[in-house]
Design an enzyme around this catalytic site. Structure first.
Site, short mmCIF file in Angstrom:
data_model
loop_
_atom_site.label_atom_id
_atom_site.label_comp_id
_atom_site.label_asym_id
_atom_site.label_seq_id
_atom_site.Cartn_x
_atom_site.Cartn_y
_atom_site.Cartn_z
N SER A 24 181.18 -5.23 18.85
CA SER A 24 180.81 -5.51 20.23
C SER A 24 180.79 -7.02 20.50
O SER A 24 180.55 -7.83 19.59
CB SER A 24 179.43 -4.92 20.52
OG SER A 24 178.49 -5.48 19.64
N THR A 25 181.02 -7.36 21.75
CA THR A 25 181.04 -8.78 22.14
C THR A 25 179.67 -9.41 21.89
O THR A 25 179.58 -10.54 21.42
CB THR A 25 181.47 -8.89 23.61
OG1 THR A 25 182.80 -8.36 23.71
CG2 THR A 25 181.48 -10.33 24.10
N LYS A 54 181.94 -4.76 4.75
CA LYS A 54 180.86 -3.88 5.17
C LYS A 54 181.36 -2.90 6.22
O LYS A 54 181.71 -3.29 7.33
CB LYS A 54 179.71 -4.68 5.79
CG LYS A 54 178.46 -3.83 5.92
CD LYS A 54 177.48 -4.33 6.94
CE LYS A 54 177.76 -3.86 8.33
NZ LYS A 54 177.66 -2.40 8.52
N GLU A 112 187.22 -9.86 16.81
CA GLU A 112 187.94 -8.88 17.63
C GLU A 112 186.87 -8.08 18.35
O GLU A 112 186.15 -7.31 17.72
CB GLU A 112 188.79 -7.94 16.75
CG GLU A 112 189.86 -8.64 15.94
CD GLU A 112 191.05 -9.10 16.77
OE1 GLU A 112 191.06 -8.87 18.00
OE2 GLU A 112 191.96 -9.69 16.18
N GLY A 117 179.28 -10.05 18.23
CA GLY A 117 180.28 -11.08 17.89
C GLY A 117 179.80 -12.48 18.25
O GLY A 117 179.98 -13.43 17.49
N GLU A 127 182.78 -1.94 29.67
CA GLU A 127 183.50 -1.18 28.65
C GLU A 127 182.70 0.09 28.37
O GLU A 127 181.57 0.03 27.90
CB GLU A 127 183.63 -2.01 27.36
CG GLU A 127 184.41 -1.28 26.30
CD GLU A 127 184.56 -2.07 25.02
OE1 GLU A 127 183.57 -2.64 24.54
OE2 GLU A 127 185.69 -2.11 24.50
N CYS A 151 189.13 -0.34 21.57
CA CYS A 151 188.97 -1.60 22.30
C CYS A 151 190.18 -1.88 23.19
O CYS A 151 190.08 -2.63 24.14
CB CYS A 151 188.74 -2.73 21.32
SG CYS A 151 189.91 -2.66 19.98
P1 NAD Z 1 178.68 -3.33 16.72
O1 NAD Z 1 178.95 -4.71 17.19
O2 NAD Z 1 177.33 -2.79 16.95
O3 NAD Z 1 178.92 -3.18 15.15
C1 NAD Z 1 180.10 -3.58 14.52
C2 NAD Z 1 179.80 -3.89 13.07
O4 NAD Z 1 178.92 -5.02 13.03
C3 NAD Z 1 179.08 -2.77 12.32
O5 NAD Z 1 179.55 -2.73 10.98
C4 NAD Z 1 177.62 -3.22 12.34
O6 NAD Z 1 176.87 -2.73 11.26
C5 NAD Z 1 177.79 -4.73 12.24
N1 NAD Z 1 176.65 -5.49 12.78
C6 NAD Z 1 175.78 -5.11 13.76
N2 NAD Z 1 174.85 -6.08 13.94
C7 NAD Z 1 175.14 -7.09 13.08
C8 NAD Z 1 174.56 -8.36 12.81
N3 NAD Z 1 173.50 -8.80 13.47
N4 NAD Z 1 175.12 -9.14 11.86
C9 NAD Z 1 176.22 -8.72 11.19
N5 NAD Z 1 176.80 -7.52 11.38
C10 NAD Z 1 176.29 -6.72 12.34
O7 NAD Z 1 179.83 -2.47 17.38
P2 NAD Z 1 180.12 -0.92 17.21
O8 NAD Z 1 179.16 -0.21 18.08
O9 NAD Z 1 180.19 -0.53 15.78
O10 NAD Z 1 181.63 -0.84 17.74
C11 NAD Z 1 181.94 -0.69 19.09
C12 NAD Z 1 182.37 -2.01 19.71
O11 NAD Z 1 183.37 -2.65 18.94
C13 NAD Z 1 182.96 -1.86 21.08
O12 NAD Z 1 182.37 -2.75 21.97
C14 NAD Z 1 184.45 -2.21 20.91
O13 NAD Z 1 185.08 -2.75 22.00
C15 NAD Z 1 184.43 -3.15 19.78
N6 NAD Z 1 185.70 -3.10 19.03
C16 NAD Z 1 186.61 -4.08 19.19
C17 NAD Z 1 187.81 -4.04 18.51
C18 NAD Z 1 188.84 -5.11 18.63
O14 NAD Z 1 189.78 -5.14 17.85
N7 NAD Z 1 188.75 -6.02 19.56
C19 NAD Z 1 188.07 -3.01 17.64
C20 NAD Z 1 187.11 -2.03 17.48
C21 NAD Z 1 185.92 -2.11 18.17
#
Ligand code: NAD
Length: 453
Positions: free
Chosen positions: A208-209, A154, A229, A212, A355, A263
Site C-alpha cells: 500500500s502507498t 518477507k 511499487e 510504502g 483504490e 495494482c
Molecule cells: P500492505 O502495505 O499492508 O502490506 C504489504 C507488505 O508490507 C506485507 O508483507 C506487510 O506485512 C508488509 N508491511 C506492513 N506494514 C509494514 C511495516 N510497517 N514495515 C514493513 N513492512 C510492512 O499492503 P497489502 O494490503 O498487503 O497489499 C495491498 C496493497 O498493495 C494495495 O494497495 C495495492 O495497490 C498494493 N500493491 C501494489 C503493487 C504494485 O506493483 N504497485 C503490487 C501489489 C500490490
C-alpha cells in the site's frame, strides 16, 4: 517464535499454520545473509548464472505444485496461478543472463585509465504483498541474486506458502545456504527490521502507498536504497473510433482479473460520450458472463477476495453508489464478491477516486481527447492504463500525456518480464523487470588507475 494461521479464502477455513518470526530471529537471518554475501559475490559470473538457471528448472519441475498452493492460499484461479509460477521461472531465466553481462565502462581520461564496476549492494530485503505472492517475490529476488546480492524475503502474513516453498526449491537447486532466505512474519516486526537493520542495504517494497511512504521515510535514516511499487487507480480510455467489441470484451478482465486485487486494475473506465450507451450495452453481457467459480476449476476466471476484511472494505464502496450491473458469485463460505460496474456521477465520487482493490469498475463519460487526459491524470496514482483507438497519432499523443508508468494501446496487459514496470507519482519509485532493473541492485564504482603519463 509465534505462528500464523493460513486460511483458504474460497472456504474461509484454516488449513495450516506457519511460523511467524520475531525480531531476534530476523536479526539472526540478516546476519547470516550478510556473511553469505561475502561468498556469493565472489561466485564466478558463469557459475552464478548456472545456479539461477538451475533454480528456474527446479521451479518448472514444481510448477503445478506451486500453482495449486497459490489456488489454496490466495484463491487465485488455477490458470492464473500456473502463469504466476511460470513467471518466476521466466524471470529467473531472464536474469540468469545478467551475471555474465554486467559489464562496466572504460572512460577516456587524462593521466590514466578509468573503469567502472557494478558492485552488488549487500543484503537486499524484499517485502511482498498478498495479491501476487509469486511474481512480486521473483521480480525482486531474481535480479537481486543475479547482481550478486543475498536476499531476505518477507511474504505477506496472509499468503506465505509459495514463498516458503520457493526458498526450499532454491536450496534444492544448489544455491548456497543463506543466499536466499524466506522469513515469514509480521510487517511491523520482520519487515520493519529490514528497514532499520544496517546490514540490509536495499528494501524492495510492494504494497500500500501508506506503508510504502513509511518505509521510504525509515530508509532515509540510513540512506538505504529503496524501490516502491504501490497502489493504482488506472484508467481504461475508450475513444469513439475504437473497436468497441474488442474494448468491451477486454474490459472485464482488465479490472476483475485476480478479483480486482491488482495494482494495475483498470478500474476507471473512461468512455467517449458519443459511444457511451453503445459501449455499456456491449459491456453488460461480458460482465454477466464473467465466470466466478471455484478457483481450482480450469474454466474459472475469478476466485474469491483474499479475506473477510477485504470483502467488507470492497462492499463499502457500493453504499449510495449508482449500480449499473453485476455478475454473479458463488454463495456460502469464503470471501466471494460479484463483478460490479458502478456509474460515477462525477470524478469526485469516492469509488472513482480510491483504490478499491476488488472487482469493481467505475464508468464515466468524456467529451474529447483533452478531457480524457485531464480525467485520467486527475489522481495521485500513476501505475498503468489502456487506450483504445484506431488512430495511431492519438494513441501516441495520449500515451505520452497520461502520467503512468506502464500503458497499453488496444490491450489491457501491463506485465511482460522483458519490459520495465513501475509507477509514476504516488504509485511508486524505481522500475522492476526489463533490462534496467538490474542497475537498481548495484552501485556504480569508479576506479582511476594512474599510468604516470
Ligand atoms: P500492505 O502495505 O499492508 O502490506 C504489504 C507488505 O508490507 C506485507 O508483507 C506487510 O506485512 C508488509 N508491511 C506492513 N506494514 C509494514 C511495516 N510497517 N514495515 C514493513 N513492512 C510492512 O499492503 P497489502 O494490503 O498487503 O497489499 C495491498 C496493497 O498493495 C494495495 O494497495 C495495492 O495497490 C498494493 N500493491 C501494489 C503493487 C504494485 O506493483 N504497485 C503490487 C501489489 C500490490
Amino acid at each position: 517464535m509465534g505462528t500464523t494461521d493460513v486460511i483458504d479464502p474460497a472456504t474461509g477455513a484454516v488449513f495450516t499454520t506457519v511460523p511467524s518470526l520475531g525480531s531476534e530471529e530476523t536479526d539472526a537471518a540478516i546476519d547470516r545473509a550478510a556473511k553469505a554475501f561475502g561468498q556469493w559475490r565472489r561466485v564466478a559470473p558463469g557459475d552464478r548464472a548456472r545456479l539461477l538457471r538451475r533454480f528456474a528448472t527446479v521451479v518448472e519441475e514444481h510448477l503445478e505444485e506451486l500453482a495449486l498452493l497459490e489456488v489454496r492460499n490466495a484463491g487465485h484461479t488455477i490458470g492464473n496461478a500456473r502463469w504466476e509460477a511460470g513467471n518466476v521461472r521466466d524471470v529467473l531465466n531472464y536474469y540468469a543472463g545478467a551475471p555474465e553481462r554486467l559489464s562496466g565502462r572504460q572512460i577516456p581520461v587524462a593521466g590514466g585509465v578509468d573503469v567502472t564496476f557494478h558492485e552488488p549492494l549487500g543484503v537486499v530485503g524484499i517485502i511482498v504483498p498478498w495479491n501476487f505472492p509469486m511474481p512480486i517475490a521473483g521480480w525482486g529476488f531474481a535480479p537481486a541474486l543475479a547482481a550478486g546480492n543475498t536476499v531476505v524475503l518477507k511474504p505477506a502474513e496472509l499468503t506465505p506458502l509459495t514463498a516458503i516453498r520457493l526458498g526450499e526449491l532454491a536450496l534444492e537447486a544448489g544455491l548456497p545456504e543463506n543466499v536466499f532466505q524466506v522469513l515469514p512474519g509480521k510487517g511491523s516486526v520482520v519487515g520493519q527490521r529490514f528497514v532499520t537493520h544496517p546490514a540490509v542495504r536495499k528494501v524492495c517494497f510492494t504494497g500500500s502507498t501508506e506503508v510504502g511512504k513509511s518505509i521510504m521515510a525509515g530508509c532515509a535514516d540510513q540512506v538505504k536504497r529503496v524501490t516502491l511499487e504501490l497502489g493504482g487507480k488506472s484508467a481504461n480510455i475508450v475513444f469513439a473510433d475504437a473497436d468497441l467489441d474488442a474494448a468491451a470484451a477486454a474490459a472485464p478482465g482488465a479490472v476483475f482479473d485476480n478479483a480486482g486485487q491488482d495494482c494495475c486494475a483498470r478500474s476507471r473506465l473512461l468512455v467517449q460520450a458519443s459511444v457511451y450507451d453503445e459501449f455499456l450495452a456491449r459491456l453488460e453481457p461480458a460482465v454477466r458472463a464473467f465466470r466466478v467459480l471455484d478457483p481450482s476449476d480450469d474454466s474459472s476466471e475469478m476466485g474469491p477476495l483474499i479475506s473477510a476484511g477485504q470483502r467488507a472494505s470492497v462492499s463499502s464502496y457500493l453504499d449510495g453508489a449508482d449500480l449499473a450491473f453485476q455478475g454473479t458469485a458463488p454463495d456460502g463460505g469464503g470471501w466471494w464478491f460479484p463483478p460490479t460496474v458502478l456509474l460515477a456521477r462525477s470524478a469526485a465520487d469516492r469509488h472513482w477516486r480510491e483504490e478499491i482493490f476488488g472487482p469493481v469498475a467505475s464508468v464515466l463519460p468524456f467529451r474529447d481527447e483533452d478531457e480524457a487526459i485531464r480525467l485520467a491524470n486527475d489522481t495521485e496514482y500513476g501505475l498503468s492504463g489502456s487506450i483504445w483507438t484506431r488512430d495511431v497519432g492519438r494513441a501516441l499523443r495520449v500515451s505520452r500525456a497520461v502520467e503512468t508508468g506502464a500503458l497499453s494501446v488496444n490491450s489491457n496487459s501491463s506485465v511482460r518480464y522483458w519490459t520495465p514496470f513501475g509507477g509514476m507519482k504516488q504509485s511508486g519509485l524505481g522500475r522492476e523487470l526489463g533490462p534496467d532493473a538490474l542497475s537498481s541492485f548495484t552501485d556504480v564504482k569508479n576506479v582511476f588507475l594512474a599510468t604516470g603519463e
